[in-house]
Each structure stands twice: as C-alpha cells, then as structure tokens.
Write a protein that holds these residues in place. Sequence first.
Motif, short mmCIF file in Angstrom:
data_model
loop_
_atom_site.label_atom_id
_atom_site.label_comp_id
_atom_site.label_asym_id
_atom_site.label_seq_id
_atom_site.Cartn_x
_atom_site.Cartn_y
_atom_site.Cartn_z
N CYS A 137 64.01 59.25 39.51
CA CYS A 137 63.22 58.93 38.31
C CYS A 137 61.86 59.63 38.31
CB CYS A 137 62.99 57.42 38.21
SG CYS A 137 64.51 56.47 38.02
N ARG A 138 61.50 60.21 39.44
CA ARG A 138 60.19 60.86 39.56
C ARG A 138 60.09 62.04 38.60
NH1 ARG A 138 57.49 64.92 42.48
NH2 ARG A 138 55.37 64.31 43.03
N ILE A 139 58.96 62.12 37.92
CA ILE A 139 58.71 63.21 36.98
C ILE A 139 58.10 64.38 37.76
CG2 ILE A 139 57.38 63.94 34.96
CD1 ILE A 139 57.50 60.98 34.05
N GLN A 140 58.69 65.52 37.63
CA GLN A 140 58.19 66.71 38.32
C GLN A 140 56.96 67.24 37.59
OE1 GLN A 140 59.32 67.81 41.27
NE2 GLN A 140 60.65 66.02 41.18
N PRO A 141 55.93 67.68 38.32
CA PRO A 141 54.74 68.23 37.67
C PRO A 141 55.10 69.39 36.75
CG PRO A 141 54.37 67.91 40.01
CD PRO A 141 55.83 67.66 39.76
#
Length: 71
Positions: free
Chosen positions: A62-66
């Motif tokens: 679920c982590r949003i990539q920069p």
Amino acid sequence: MDSDEVTDWTAEWLSTGDAATRLGVTTPTLYRFIDDGRLPAYRMGRVIRLKAAALAAFEAPCRIQPGSLAP
C-alpha cells in the motif's frame, strides 16, 4: 497450511480493534478486508485475532512510491 503458520509460536497477536487502529481504519473496514480474503485472521473461541506480521505484509504494497502522485 504454510509451515510458518504452524511453527510461529512467538507471533504477536492483535485484537481486531488494535489491528484497525494500527492500520488507521474502522473496525468494519478491517472486517471487510478479512472477509474479502485480503487479510488473514484467526477465530479463537469467540474472538478474532490477527498476526502483527500479517498486518505488516498487508501494509507493504500500500506504500506510495515517491513521485508516483505527480500527473
């Protein structure tokens, strides 16, 4: 059944309330994740418990990539 599930006697167990708080969602949303099969949970008598490691594995994708939010 995975061998990790059988031999992991040191797992940190969380209540549904604690798991929902940790994910920042409501308890009904957590139950929907469980019911949809997206989050493994275990019934122990009358209560439902989740492994902390399963929550961490659920959070990881679920982590949003920069830079991914820019148009």
